[in-house]
Design a protein around this motif. Structure first.
Motif, PDB file in Angstrom:
ATOM      1  N   GLY A  45       0.816  -1.209   0.000  1.00  0.00           N
ATOM      2  CA  GLY A  45       0.000   0.000   0.000  1.00  0.00           C
ATOM      3  C   GLY A  45       0.848   1.256   0.000  1.00  0.00           C
ATOM      4  N   THR A  46       2.028   1.155   0.578  1.00  0.00           N
ATOM      5  CA  THR A  46       2.940   2.292   0.599  1.00  0.00           C
ATOM      6  C   THR A  46       3.447   2.600  -0.805  1.00  0.00           C
ATOM      7  OG1 THR A  46       3.600   1.726   2.841  1.00  0.00           O
ATOM      8  CG2 THR A  46       5.074   3.199   1.622  1.00  0.00           C
ATOM      9  N   TRP A  47       3.741   1.569  -1.576  1.00  0.00           N
ATOM     10  CA  TRP A  47       4.172   1.799  -2.959  1.00  0.00           C
ATOM     11  C   TRP A  47       3.064   2.481  -3.737  1.00  0.00           C
ATOM     12  CZ3 TRP A  47       5.525  -4.027  -3.671  1.00  0.00           C
ATOM     13  CH2 TRP A  47       6.557  -4.375  -2.813  1.00  0.00           C
ATOM     14  N   MET A  48       1.843   1.965  -3.572  1.00  0.00           N
ATOM     15  CA  MET A  48       0.712   2.513  -4.320  1.00  0.00           C
ATOM     16  C   MET A  48       0.454   3.966  -3.936  1.00  0.00           C
ATOM     17  SD  MET A  48      -2.743   3.326  -4.747  1.00  0.00           S
ATOM     18  CE  MET A  48      -3.407   2.988  -3.144  1.00  0.00           C
ATOM     19  N   ILE A  49       0.420   4.274  -2.655  1.00  0.00           N
ATOM     20  CA  ILE A  49       0.110   5.642  -2.244  1.00  0.00           C
ATOM     21  C   ILE A  49       1.250   6.590  -2.605  1.00  0.00           C
ATOM     22  CG2 ILE A  49       0.903   5.675   0.160  1.00  0.00           C
ATOM     23  CD1 ILE A  49      -2.460   6.992  -1.121  1.00  0.00           C
ATOM     24  N   THR A  50       2.490   6.114  -2.557  1.00  0.00           N
ATOM     25  CA  THR A  50       3.634   6.938  -2.971  1.00  0.00           C
ATOM     26  C   THR A  50       3.482   7.313  -4.442  1.00  0.00           C
ATOM     27  OG1 THR A  50       5.097   5.914  -1.356  1.00  0.00           O
ATOM     28  CG2 THR A  50       6.157   6.985  -3.244  1.00  0.00           C
ATOM     29  N   GLU A  51       3.134   6.345  -5.256  1.00  0.00           N
ATOM     30  CA  GLU A  51       2.956   6.616  -6.680  1.00  0.00           C
ATOM     31  C   GLU A  51       1.763   7.538  -6.917  1.00  0.00           C
ATOM     32  OE1 GLU A  51       3.096   3.020  -9.009  1.00  0.00           O
ATOM     33  OE2 GLU A  51       5.130   2.580  -8.340  1.00  0.00           O
ATOM     34  N   LEU A  52       0.694   7.343  -6.158  1.00  0.00           N
ATOM     35  CA  LEU A  52      -0.495   8.180  -6.311  1.00  0.00           C
ATOM     36  C   LEU A  52      -0.195   9.634  -5.952  1.00  0.00           C
ATOM     37  CD1 LEU A  52      -3.520   8.020  -7.027  1.00  0.00           C
ATOM     38  CD2 LEU A  52      -3.967   7.723  -4.590  1.00  0.00           C
ATOM     39  N   LYS A  83      10.391   2.603 -12.566  1.00  0.00           N
ATOM     40  CA  LYS A  83       9.887   2.013 -13.803  1.00  0.00           C
ATOM     41  C   LYS A  83       8.367   2.130 -13.937  1.00  0.00           C
ATOM     42  CE  LYS A  83      13.976   0.678 -14.954  1.00  0.00           C
ATOM     43  NZ  LYS A  83      14.779   1.537 -15.769  1.00  0.00           N
ATOM     44  N   THR A  84       7.637   2.093 -12.821  1.00  0.00           N
ATOM     45  CA  THR A  84       6.179   2.090 -12.901  1.00  0.00           C
ATOM     46  C   THR A  84       5.556   3.467 -12.751  1.00  0.00           C
ATOM     47  OG1 THR A  84       5.891   1.661 -10.535  1.00  0.00           O
ATOM     48  CG2 THR A  84       6.058  -0.262 -12.001  1.00  0.00           C
ATOM     49  N   ALA A  85       6.306   4.425 -12.170  1.00  0.00           N
ATOM     50  CA  ALA A  85       5.702   5.732 -11.910  1.00  0.00           C
ATOM     51  C   ALA A  85       6.646   6.901 -12.165  1.00  0.00           C
ATOM     52  CB  ALA A  85       5.207   5.782 -10.465  1.00  0.00           C
ATOM     53  N   ASP A  86       7.806   6.625 -12.731  1.00  0.00           N
ATOM     54  CA  ASP A  86       8.786   7.660 -13.047  1.00  0.00           C
ATOM     55  C   ASP A  86       9.168   8.495 -11.822  1.00  0.00           C
ATOM     56  OD1 ASP A  86      10.555   8.827 -14.843  1.00  0.00           O
ATOM     57  OD2 ASP A  86       9.157  10.469 -15.288  1.00  0.00           O
ATOM     58  N   ILE A  87       9.224   7.848 -10.651  1.00  0.00           N
ATOM     59  CA  ILE A  87       9.691   8.510  -9.432  1.00  0.00           C
ATOM     60  C   ILE A  87      11.203   8.298  -9.368  1.00  0.00           C
ATOM     61  CG2 ILE A  87       9.598   8.544  -6.910  1.00  0.00           C
ATOM     62  CD1 ILE A  87       6.662   7.699  -7.145  1.00  0.00           C
ATOM     63  N   GLN A  88      11.932   9.394  -9.464  1.00  0.00           N
ATOM     64  CA  GLN A  88      13.385   9.327  -9.565  1.00  0.00           C
ATOM     65  C   GLN A  88      14.028   9.121  -8.188  1.00  0.00           C
ATOM     66  OE1 GLN A  88      14.871   9.204 -12.626  1.00  0.00           O
ATOM     67  NE2 GLN A  88      12.729   9.121 -13.228  1.00  0.00           N
ATOM     68  N   PRO A  89      15.223   8.520  -8.165  1.00  0.00           N
ATOM     69  CA  PRO A  89      15.904   8.202  -6.903  1.00  0.00           C
ATOM     70  C   PRO A  89      16.074   9.393  -5.966  1.00  0.00           C
ATOM     71  CG  PRO A  89      17.070   7.215  -8.737  1.00  0.00           C
ATOM     72  CD  PRO A  89      15.988   8.077  -9.322  1.00  0.00           C
ATOM     73  N   GLU A  90      16.297  10.574  -6.536  1.00  0.00           N
ATOM     74  CA  GLU A  90      16.519  11.730  -5.662  1.00  0.00           C
ATOM     75  C   GLU A  90      15.264  12.129  -4.869  1.00  0.00           C
ATOM     76  OE1 GLU A  90      16.120  12.675  -9.917  1.00  0.00           O
ATOM     77  OE2 GLU A  90      17.663  11.552  -8.944  1.00  0.00           O
ATOM     78  N   LEU A  91      14.088  11.692  -5.310  1.00  0.00           N
ATOM     79  CA  LEU A  91      12.857  11.985  -4.562  1.00  0.00           C
ATOM     80  C   LEU A  91      12.691  11.048  -3.383  1.00  0.00           C
ATOM     81  CD1 LEU A  91      10.326  13.712  -4.394  1.00  0.00           C
ATOM     82  CD2 LEU A  91       9.181  12.063  -5.863  1.00  0.00           C
ATOM     83  N   THR A  92      13.199   9.836  -3.521  1.00  0.00           N
ATOM     84  CA  THR A  92      13.069   8.874  -2.418  1.00  0.00           C
ATOM     85  C   THR A  92      14.294   8.927  -1.625  1.00  0.00           C
ATOM     86  OG1 THR A  92      13.916   7.050  -3.748  1.00  0.00           O
ATOM     87  CG2 THR A  92      11.563   7.380  -3.727  1.00  0.00           C
ATOM     88  N   SER A 122      19.425  -7.068  -8.623  1.00  0.00           N
ATOM     89  CA  SER A 122      19.726  -5.811  -7.953  1.00  0.00           C
ATOM     90  C   SER A 122      20.570  -5.960  -6.701  1.00  0.00           C
ATOM     91  CB  SER A 122      18.427  -5.103  -7.551  1.00  0.00           C
ATOM     92  OG  SER A 122      17.744  -4.668  -8.676  1.00  0.00           O
ATOM     93  N   GLY A 123      20.349  -7.027  -5.993  1.00  0.00           N
ATOM     94  CA  GLY A 123      21.128  -7.254  -4.785  1.00  0.00           C
ATOM     95  C   GLY A 123      20.432  -6.899  -3.495  1.00  0.00           C
ATOM     96  N   THR A 124      19.651  -5.799  -3.472  1.00  0.00           N
ATOM     97  CA  THR A 124      18.996  -5.417  -2.229  1.00  0.00           C
ATOM     98  C   THR A 124      17.519  -5.137  -2.462  1.00  0.00           C
ATOM     99  OG1 THR A 124      19.327  -3.029  -2.440  1.00  0.00           O
ATOM    100  CG2 THR A 124      21.130  -4.298  -1.451  1.00  0.00           C
ATOM    101  N   TRP A 125      16.761  -5.300  -1.389  1.00  0.00           N
ATOM    102  CA  TRP A 125      15.319  -4.999  -1.456  1.00  0.00           C
ATOM    103  C   TRP A 125      15.112  -3.521  -1.771  1.00  0.00           C
ATOM    104  CZ3 TRP A 125      11.163  -7.521  -2.370  1.00  0.00           C
ATOM    105  CH2 TRP A 125       9.916  -6.979  -2.071  1.00  0.00           C
ATOM    106  N   SER A 126      15.932  -2.661  -1.207  1.00  0.00           N
ATOM    107  CA  SER A 126      15.833  -1.226  -1.445  1.00  0.00           C
ATOM    108  C   SER A 126      16.000  -0.904  -2.936  1.00  0.00           C
ATOM    109  CB  SER A 126      16.895  -0.502  -0.619  1.00  0.00           C
ATOM    110  OG  SER A 126      16.778   0.872  -0.756  1.00  0.00           O
ATOM    111  N   ASP A 127      16.955  -1.569  -3.586  1.00  0.00           N
ATOM    112  CA  ASP A 127      17.156  -1.366  -5.032  1.00  0.00           C
ATOM    113  C   ASP A 127      15.933  -1.809  -5.827  1.00  0.00           C
ATOM    114  OD1 ASP A 127      19.724  -0.414  -4.564  1.00  0.00           O
ATOM    115  OD2 ASP A 127      20.663  -2.356  -4.970  1.00  0.00           O
ATOM    116  N   ILE A 128      15.334  -2.918  -5.408  1.00  0.00           N
ATOM    117  CA  ILE A 128      14.148  -3.428  -6.106  1.00  0.00           C
ATOM    118  C   ILE A 128      13.009  -2.411  -6.013  1.00  0.00           C
ATOM    119  CG2 ILE A 128      12.311  -5.172  -6.026  1.00  0.00           C
ATOM    120  CD1 ILE A 128      14.510  -7.146  -5.131  1.00  0.00           C
ATOM    121  N   ILE A 129      12.801  -1.870  -4.818  1.00  0.00           N
ATOM    122  CA  ILE A 129      11.720  -0.905  -4.633  1.00  0.00           C
ATOM    123  C   ILE A 129      12.005   0.375  -5.407  1.00  0.00           C
ATOM    124  CG2 ILE A 129      10.418   0.459  -2.939  1.00  0.00           C
ATOM    125  CD1 ILE A 129      10.013  -2.693  -2.997  1.00  0.00           C
ATOM    126  N   GLN A 130      13.252   0.808  -5.417  1.00  0.00           N
ATOM    127  CA  GLN A 130      13.605   1.994  -6.192  1.00  0.00           C
ATOM    128  C   GLN A 130      13.305   1.770  -7.669  1.00  0.00           C
ATOM    129  OE1 GLN A 130      14.519   5.186  -5.325  1.00  0.00           O
ATOM    130  NE2 GLN A 130      14.013   5.369  -7.468  1.00  0.00           N
TER     131      GLN A 130
END
Length: 145
Positions: free
Chosen positions: A41-48, A136-145, A123-131
């Motif tokens: 739900g956090t991924w979804m709301i972050t993208e929203l 890839k799904t919402a064009d949220i760039q690394p510098e925002l997270t 990727s190696g880490t869960w954090s990389d996967i989420i990034q």
């Protein structure tokens, strides 16, 4: 969670006579002061909240709920899978896990587990996967997270 948001948009659009309801157009979240979420739900709301492309996808779904599945698959799932398919062994992982299970739900779970396994290897880490998921799904760039 996505289905609930799309359903609320669609219902409000039908109630108010708005053919193409948007979050801004019907003020669906105007009175929301705090949002709490966990896990997926956090991924979804972050993208929203942070992604105009994700919001556009939600608006398309609300305008035509009968196409929700194909819109989600094309605009959200496929870009992430395209990133994952950098290795030829992903289809084999998914097929091997999915074929051994009887129900469609269990096959879907096996697909997800195969994807996660592959992504961890890639990727190696869960954090990389989420990034990568957010990028890839919402064009949220690394510098925002």
């Amino acid at each position: 969670q996505l289905g609930v948001i799309v359903g609320m948009l669609t219902a409000e659009g039908l109630k108010t006579g708005v053919a193409n309801p948007t979050l801004e157009g019907i003020s669906l979240l105007d009175d929301v002061g705090v949002i709490s979420s966990v896990s997926g739900g956090t991924w979804m709301i972050t993208e929203l909240i942070y992604s105009s492309s994700f919001q556009e996808m939600v608006h398309k779904m609300a305008a035509d709920p009968t196409q929700m599945h194909s819109i989600f698959e094309t605009e959200w799932l496929q870009p992430y899978l395209d990133w994952l398919h950098g290795s030829e062994d992903l289809p084999e992982i998914v097929e091997t896990l999915g074929d051994g299970l009887g129900s469609a739900t269990l096959r879907q779970l096996a697909d997800v587990l195969g994807i996660v396994k592959h992504a961890l290897r890639k990727s190696g880490t869960w954090s990389d996967i989420i990034q990568q998921l957010l990028q890839k799904t919402a064009d949220i760039q690394p510098e925002l997270t």
